[in-house]
Design a protein around this motif. Sequence first.
Motif, short mmCIF file in Angstrom:
data_model
loop_
_atom_site.label_atom_id
_atom_site.label_comp_id
_atom_site.label_asym_id
_atom_site.label_seq_id
_atom_site.Cartn_x
_atom_site.Cartn_y
_atom_site.Cartn_z
N PRO A 1 2.87 -5.07 -6.95
CA PRO A 1 4.05 -4.27 -7.29
C PRO A 1 5.19 -4.56 -6.31
O PRO A 1 4.96 -5.10 -5.22
N SER A 2 6.38 -4.20 -6.69
CA SER A 2 7.54 -4.39 -5.84
C SER A 2 7.39 -3.59 -4.54
O SER A 2 6.76 -2.52 -4.52
N VAL A 3 7.95 -4.11 -3.46
CA VAL A 3 7.92 -3.39 -2.18
C VAL A 3 8.54 -2.01 -2.32
O VAL A 3 8.14 -1.05 -1.65
N GLU A 4 9.53 -1.88 -3.21
CA GLU A 4 10.20 -0.60 -3.42
C GLU A 4 9.25 0.47 -3.97
O GLU A 4 9.56 1.67 -3.91
N ALA A 5 8.10 0.06 -4.51
CA ALA A 5 7.15 1.03 -5.05
C ALA A 5 6.42 1.78 -3.94
O ALA A 5 5.82 2.83 -4.18
N HIS A 6 6.46 1.24 -2.74
CA HIS A 6 5.78 1.86 -1.60
C HIS A 6 6.71 2.81 -0.86
O HIS A 6 7.93 2.62 -0.85
N ASP A 7 6.11 3.80 -0.22
CA ASP A 7 6.85 4.58 0.76
C ASP A 7 6.76 3.81 2.07
O ASP A 7 5.68 3.67 2.66
N LYS A 8 7.89 3.27 2.52
CA LYS A 8 7.87 2.33 3.64
C LYS A 8 7.31 2.93 4.92
O LYS A 8 6.57 2.28 5.66
N ASP A 9 7.65 4.20 5.21
CA ASP A 9 7.15 4.82 6.44
C ASP A 9 5.62 4.92 6.42
O ASP A 9 4.96 4.64 7.43
N SER A 10 5.07 5.29 5.26
CA SER A 10 3.62 5.41 5.14
C SER A 10 2.95 4.05 5.26
O SER A 10 1.93 3.88 5.95
N LEU A 11 3.53 3.06 4.59
CA LEU A 11 2.96 1.71 4.60
C LEU A 11 3.01 1.12 6.02
O LEU A 11 2.01 0.56 6.50
N ILE A 12 4.14 1.27 6.69
CA ILE A 12 4.28 0.72 8.04
C ILE A 12 3.32 1.39 9.02
O ILE A 12 2.73 0.74 9.89
N ALA A 13 3.13 2.70 8.88
CA ALA A 13 2.21 3.42 9.76
C ALA A 13 0.79 2.88 9.62
O ALA A 13 0.08 2.69 10.62
N LEU A 14 0.37 2.60 8.39
CA LEU A 14 -0.97 2.04 8.17
C LEU A 14 -1.07 0.61 8.69
O LEU A 14 -2.10 0.22 9.27
#
Length: 211
Positions: free
Chosen positions: A64-77
């Motif tokens: 999926p597009s990167v925009e589909a993610h919540d960036k803060d949550s993804l970066i934290a993981l």
Amino acid sequence: MDDKLTNKEKLEITVQTGLQLVPYIGGALASSYFSVKQEKRFKRLESFYQELSAQISRLEDRLPSVEAHDKDSLIALIERINDEVERESSDHKRIYLKNFFISMLQNPTVKQNYDERQMLLDTLTSITFFEFHVLLSMSNNHTGYAIDFPDADPAVKEGAVARLEMLGLLQSTYMAETRTGTSPVNQYVSVSSFGIKFINFCLNIEPEPEP
């Protein structure tokens, strides 16, 4: 710019200073320990991202597009995964961390599933390679992935099962077996729904659709 040392940096300095106090070999040991440690951490991260890049390039059209993610949550993981990759000496565990990374990209990481993924990652980092394969061996759908440890001490396997149950990956049910004069209770251990989700995420297997 904040020049204050982080807790991690303070700990590194404390360990290095402590090693230098060891008589006769302290100075050389401290220098060797930290140079080797940093080199290994760098190599682990380098290898991890080279392999990850190769796999992602084959999956790129299906992500999926990167925009589909919540960036803060993804970066934290991702930060947590990086920390674990640096520390983890087991090649096998690093493969599971890579699978975890791919799984969280394939299925968008958002605020609603962040806590769940944090729990899955915490669980992965806390179990051993042996425990993971004990878990696989007890799953009807994943026995083909399990590695057998024929020389394993039965007491160690029993301890692994107890730990996996404590982590919520296994569950026990108890059934009374009525006989004349006695009613023994038998324990049956199986993989929990959380355990199945955990296995699928760490092996990067698409879950079976619900009926």
